[in-house]
Scaffold this active site. Structure first.
Site, PDB file in Angstrom:
ATOM      1  N   LEU A 148      72.654  -1.325  70.987  1.00 46.37           N
ATOM      2  CA  LEU A 148      73.891  -0.750  70.461  1.00 46.37           C
ATOM      3  C   LEU A 148      75.064  -1.001  71.404  1.00 46.37           C
ATOM      4  CD1 LEU A 148      75.154   0.865  68.154  1.00 46.37           C
ATOM      5  CD2 LEU A 148      74.764   2.933  69.501  1.00 46.37           C
ATOM      6  N   TYR A 149      74.838  -0.831  72.708  1.00 41.42           N
ATOM      7  CA  TYR A 149      75.891  -1.127  73.675  1.00 41.42           C
ATOM      8  C   TYR A 149      76.309  -2.592  73.557  1.00 41.42           C
ATOM      9  CZ  TYR A 149      78.269  -1.994  78.084  1.00 41.42           C
ATOM     10  OH  TYR A 149      79.200  -2.375  79.028  1.00 41.42           O
TER      11      TYR A 149
END
Length: 256
Positions: A148-149
Site C-alpha cells: 500500500l505504501y
C-alpha cells in the site's frame, strides 16, 4: 535567497532539508502535526524560520500553512510536498481501514492538497516550483508487506508527471528522490526482529543518514527548478557500486 515551504518538515528528511536551507541563507517554513515535536522544532530552529501546525490531509489547513508562509515571507518560491507515513510491514489485506486510509490520505491526498494550494497561488504570483517526494514503489518495484505504501508513492510519481504537463507556464514541477534514509519511516513497522536484522544488512549498504542526504537534496531543490526535473540521490549506478564495495567497506548506520 529563496523562500521554501516544506510539509512534514518537523522531522526526518524534511527537517534535515530545512536546517540545510537555513544554513544556506534561505527563508524556510515547515509544518507538522505533533504538538510536542512542533514545540521542540520551534526551539531548535532560528527565529527567522516559520514553524506551523498543519495536517496535509485537510486542504484548509494546507491553505493556512501557505497563507502563513506567504504573509511572513511575502510569497513562497518553492513548495516541497514531503509529508508521508508508512504502515506495518504486512500484507495489505491485513491492514485496518484506518491504517490504509491514513497512508493514502497523507501520501497521496496530502500531495494533491499541497499542489492544489500552491499551483494557483504561484501562478498568480508569476513564478514558483513544486517538488513532490518519491519513495519506495515510485519506480514500480514492489516489496512484500509494503504494497500500500508503494502504491501511494507510485501514484505520487504519476501525479507529478501529469501535473508537469498540466500546470500553468509560471509553475514548474519536479520529483525529489532521497533513496533510503535512516529515519523512523525506514525502520518502523517490522514485527519480526529477525526480519529487521536482515533488512538492516541491506540498509547498511544502500541507506544513508539524514545529515548526508538532506544538504545534497536541499541544494538541488533551490537550483534545479526546471519543469519535469527529477533529482535522485540513490541512482542505479550508485546502487551497483555500493554492492560491489560492500565486502570491502563495512558500514554501520545503526551504531548509535
Amino acid at each position: 535567497m529563496k523562500t521554501v515551504a516544506i510539509t512534514g518538515g518537523t522531522r526526518g528528511i524534511g527537517f534535515g532539508m530545512a536546517q540545510a536551507l537555513l544554513a544556506g541563507g534561505h527563508r524556510v517554513a515547515v509544518c507538522g502535526t505533533d504538538p510536542e515535536r512542533i514545540g521542540k522544532v520551534r526551539a531548535e530552529l532560528p527565529e527567522n524560520a516559520l514553524v506551523h501546525a498543519a495536517d496535509v490531509t485537510d486542504r484548509a489547513q494546507v491553505q493556512g500553512f501557505w497563507d502563513a508562509a506567504a504573509e511572513r515571507f511575502e510569497g513562497v518560491d518553492i513548495w516541497i510536498n514531503n509529508a508521508g507515513v508508512s504502515h506495518p510491514r504486512t500484507p495489505m489485506w491485513e491492514l485496518t481501514a484506518d491504517e490504509a486510509r491514513k497512508v493514502l490520505n497523507t501520501n497521496l491526498l496530502g500531495v494533491l492538497n499541497g499542489c492544489a494550494v500552491a499551483v494557483p497561488a504561484m501562478a498568480a504570483r508569476g513564478r514558483g516550483h513544486i517538488w513532490n517526494m518519491e519513495g519506495l514503489g515510485s519506480d514500480g518495484r514492489s516489496v512484500p508487506g509494503l504494497g500500500l505504501y508503494g502504491a501511494s508513492k507510485r501514484a505520487v510519481t504519476y501525479l507529478t508527471e501529469a501535473l508537469a504537463e498540466e500546470s500553468p507556464d509560471q509553475v514548474t514541477v519536479g520529483l525529489l528522490s532521497p533513496g533510503m534514509v535512516v529515519t523512523d519511516l525506514l525502520v518502523d513497522g517490522y514485527r519480526d526482529p529477525a526480519e529487521l536484522a536482515k533488512a538492516r544488512t541491506v540498509f547498511n549498504i544502500l541507506a544513508d543518514r539524514v545529515e548526508t542526504v538532506a544538504p545534497w537534496l536541499a541544494e538541488r531543490a533551490v537550483t534545479r527548478t526546471r519543469n519535469g526535473a527529477h533529482v535522485q540521490w540513490l541512482t542505479t549506478g550508485k546502487v551497483l557500486r555500493r554492492f560491489a564495495a560492500a565486502p570491502f567497506h563495512k558500514r554501520d548506520l545503526f551504531a548509535d
